[in-house]
Design a protein around this motif. Structure first.
Motif: not given
Length: 402
Positions: A366-387
């Motif tokens: 559960m802990q692992r999945q929550i951290i992965l989910n947080s990464i997923n949320v952050l990296i999918t915010r940008g319309r035009q780019g991810l740094y």
């Protein structure tokens, strides 16, 4: 310079153009509502979809149609008692901004789940249509902080509603207290007539299939695939210097607006009014303070000088996003993938003990999945780019090799 202010609000505005599929879905759900209007048994319509597939846009349009129809005597939804609920303070601000600017909508039509549940339990009557955005954030245990004494918010909303329209994405659960095991949603909805659909078209991340696949593999499974070839529609960059990332991000904010720096919850932060910092190898910037009660963090121009979190950007579209992966995200050389280290995760509220989970292996997953989910949320915010930048030096070197 393109001004950032109100871009996120504009995205959710009811007059925003819908795709053909979204238009058809809105009409289908309205038919569903008409069929189950004020029937004795609660009916549920579930919209599944990954981040950026337009779930919130559909809900915003539905709310506008229903609230305008409640004023029309010839409408099947005349005098309807309808609400939009969301367990996310920043999104509540945005929806209330929209409601305050549109005829037929009222700010009080939008609220967090607990006040709605408690009020209708006392009224001993049911609302007509309840739309629930980010339903994966609904609590699945009691929570003193949110003044929720029952065990599952969706269960309580079902008791107080004739029709529920909810959107759900299991890859965006961020805390134990709102953790939805794989079968829980099915179990909760089993007694009710339920219809389900899935949105798949990506409206936010304007990238080709190769980059889309890379982001999905990284954010949902921790896989490290070779970096795709450059894409003319999406700017994916991996950095070995956080200051360089931030400098480039500020340039994009000047050019296009709505570009923000965010980080995983791996740096100390306490709600005590003091300033806390995201620090990594010669880089230091303050965490967001998010003190404006009316305007969402991402829409305030000065927040380019802060670092946002999953709690300030979940559900929002940015033009460019810079992501700092903190110490909880390392490198597993044996399997050539991300190594998730829950013991380094600073969001203690996320892992607050659940009485119904006693198996250490289940807890660790559960802990692992929550951290992965947080990464997923952050990296999918940008319309035009991810740094992207990793504070862990070993992971940073491996990402650079990609």
């Amino acid at each position: 310079m393109v001004r950032a202010h109100n871009q996120a609000t504009a995205k959710l505005a009811p007059d925003q153009a819908l795709s053909t599929a979204q238009t058809a879905l809105v009409q289908h759900i309205l038919t569903f509502c008409q069929q189950h209007w004020r029937q004795p048994q609660t009916a549920v319509f579930v919209i599944h979809g990954a981040a950026g597939t337009g779930k919130s846009v559909v809900l915003s349009h539905l709310l506008a149609v229903l609230q305008q129809a409640r004023q029309q005597p010839d409408s099947p939804f005349y005098q309807g008692d309808n609400h939009l609920l969301i367990n996310h303070p920043e999104m509540v601000k945005t929806y209330k901004q929209i409601a305050g600017q549109r005829a037929g909508l009222r700010k009080k039509d939008v609220e967090k789940p607990t006040p709605f549940i408690n009020r209708y339990a006392k009224l001993q009557q049911r609302a007509d249509v309840v739309l629930v955005d980010e339903a994966h954030l609904l609590l699945t245990q009691s929570d003193r902080y949110n003044r929720f004494d029952q065990t599952n918010q969706l269960t309580e909303i079902l008791k107080e509603s004739h029709i529920i329209i909810l959107v759900f994405d299991a890859t965006q659960m961020l805390k134990f207290k709102s953790y939805w095991p794989q079968q829980l949603l099915t179990q909760v909805l089993a007694p009710y007539p339920t219809e389900t659909t899935r949105l798949t078209q990506q409206f936010r991340v304007q990238a080709g299939p190769a980059i889309q696949h890379w982001l999905t593999a990284f954010g949902t499974a921790g896989q490290l695939l070779p970096q795709p070839q450059p894409d003319s529609t999406f700017d994916l960059r991996i950095y070995t210097d956080a200051n360089q990332l931030y400098a480039h991000l500020r340039q994009q904010n000047q050019r296009y607006g709505l570009s923000r720096l965010v980080a995983t919850a791996d740096f100390p932060y306490t709600l005590d009014g003091k300033t806390y910092y995201v620090e990594t190898e010669n880089f230091k910037q303050p965490w967001d303070k998010n003190m404006d009660p009316n305007v969402a963090w991402a829409e305030r121009p000065k927040t380019i000088d802060e670092v946002g979190s999953i709690y300030t950007v979940q559900g929002f579209d940015l033009n460019y996003v810079g992501v700092i992966l903190g110490p909880s995200v390392g490198y597993d050389a044996q399997h050539d993938c991300l190594a998730i280290r829950p013991e380094r995760y600073e969001d203690q509220e996320a892992f607050k003990q659940r009485r119904d989970v006693t198996d250490p292996a289940v807890m660790a997953e559960m802990q692992r999945q929550i951290i992965l989910n947080s990464i997923n949320v952050l990296i999918t915010r940008g319309r035009q780019g991810l740094y992207l930048y990793a504070s862990d030096p070993v992971l940073r070197r491996r990402l650079a090799q990609l």
